[in-house]
Scaffold this active site. Structure first.
Site, PDB file in Angstrom:
ATOM      1  N   ASP A  92     -64.865 -46.722 -11.789  1.00  0.00           N
ATOM      2  CA  ASP A  92     -63.405 -46.905 -11.718  1.00  0.00           C
ATOM      3  C   ASP A  92     -62.881 -47.278 -10.344  1.00  0.00           C
ATOM      4  O   ASP A  92     -61.881 -46.716  -9.859  1.00  0.00           O
ATOM      5  CB  ASP A  92     -62.703 -45.634 -12.205  1.00  0.00           C
ATOM      6  CG  ASP A  92     -62.970 -45.339 -13.675  1.00  0.00           C
ATOM      7  OD1 ASP A  92     -63.697 -46.108 -14.317  1.00  0.00           O
ATOM      8  OD2 ASP A  92     -62.446 -44.320 -14.168  1.00  0.00           O
ATOM      9  N   CYS A 135     -63.528 -38.592 -13.648  1.00  0.00           N
ATOM     10  CA  CYS A 135     -64.423 -39.567 -14.284  1.00  0.00           C
ATOM     11  C   CYS A 135     -65.850 -39.500 -13.743  1.00  0.00           C
ATOM     12  O   CYS A 135     -66.806 -39.677 -14.501  1.00  0.00           O
ATOM     13  CB  CYS A 135     -63.843 -40.967 -14.154  1.00  0.00           C
ATOM     14  SG  CYS A 135     -62.269 -41.133 -15.056  1.00  0.00           S
ATOM     15  N   LYS A 173     -63.411 -47.919 -20.791  1.00  0.00           N
ATOM     16  CA  LYS A 173     -63.210 -46.654 -21.484  1.00  0.00           C
ATOM     17  C   LYS A 173     -61.726 -46.327 -21.544  1.00  0.00           C
ATOM     18  O   LYS A 173     -60.927 -46.876 -20.785  1.00  0.00           O
ATOM     19  CB  LYS A 173     -63.986 -45.532 -20.791  1.00  0.00           C
ATOM     20  CG  LYS A 173     -63.638 -45.369 -19.323  1.00  0.00           C
ATOM     21  CD  LYS A 173     -64.634 -44.472 -18.614  1.00  0.00           C
ATOM     22  CE  LYS A 173     -64.335 -44.344 -17.139  1.00  0.00           C
ATOM     23  NZ  LYS A 173     -63.017 -43.779 -16.826  1.00  0.00           N
TER      24      LYS A 173
END
Length: 220
Positions: free
Chosen positions: A24, A167, A122
């Site tokens: 990310d 995450c 995601k």
């Protein structure tokens, strides 16, 4: 599945079965973004450096549709960082971020990993959040990453990115529980640390058998 036993760090000579997962590194998580992680911009050059030492690199992106269930704006009367109960469990509500195909959802322009083979997106199901790169937050809906890694002959996973306590840690725990020898490059991650979330993340990773390492040791 039991957590794997600790194993030596991968070196240049044995890294064909190792993958780096860069989590990310997106505009909305960097300074000026809608959900900026303190110091998040410091991770991007570290990711570039680490990636040069891995033949297998996976990039991940939060990829939320407008009106996603994790957005505070989807729940009248709620504010960012409030919590609610959803069918899959407790959910922290976030500012709108990483909306599909928005500028904030894009990977950092400073990210330089041309040999990355796959991007895992995601959080694209409107009614389920996703921190882990392996499963949505209902803990049953897979992203397909585990199968991809297995099919490529990968048995060891290194993770870095944003944010350590969400995450990255959720991904690391799932990687270890899938039987991958799992390392988090802790100085190439940055955290949000919401109400003790960082301490909890470290405890969860330790319980799962995740090894915390330093970038200098990985690239030595």
């Amino acid at each position: 599945m039991p957590a794997p036993s600790p194993a030596p760090l991968a070196t240049a000579g044995n890294r064909t079965r190792s993958a780096l997962v860069a989590v990310d590194l997106q505009v909305d998580f960097l300074p000026g973004g809608r959900l900026a992680v303190p110091g998040g911009h410091e991770v991007v050059p570290l990711a570039n450096l680490a990636a040069r030492h891995f033949p297998h690199v996976v990039l991940t992106q939060d990829w939320h549709p407008p009106g996603h269930v994790s957005f505070a704006s989807s729940h009248p009367g709620k504010a960012p960082f409030d919590e609610i109960d959803l069918p899959y469990g407790r959910q922290i509500l976030w500012p709108d971020h990483c909306v599909q195909d928005s500028e904030g959802a894009r990977l950092s322009a400073e990210l330089d990993v041309p040999h990355a083979q796959v991007v895992i997106r995601k959080g694209h199901h409107r009614t389920i959040d996703s921190y882990s790169t392996f499963y949505e937050a209902d803990r049953t809906t897979p992203t397909g990453l585990s199968g991809y890694l297995r099919d490529r002959g990968i048995d060891t996973v290194y993770l870095l990115g944003l944010a350590t306590d969400f995450c990255v840690s959720w991904s690391a725990v799932d990687a270890a529980r899938h039987g991958f020898v799992t390392h988090v490059i802790e100085d190439a991650c940055r955290a949000l640390d919401v109400d003790g979330s960082l301490a909890k993340a470290y405890a969860d990773m330790a319980s799962a058998g995740v090894q915390r390492v330093r970038l200098a040791d990985v690239i030595a």
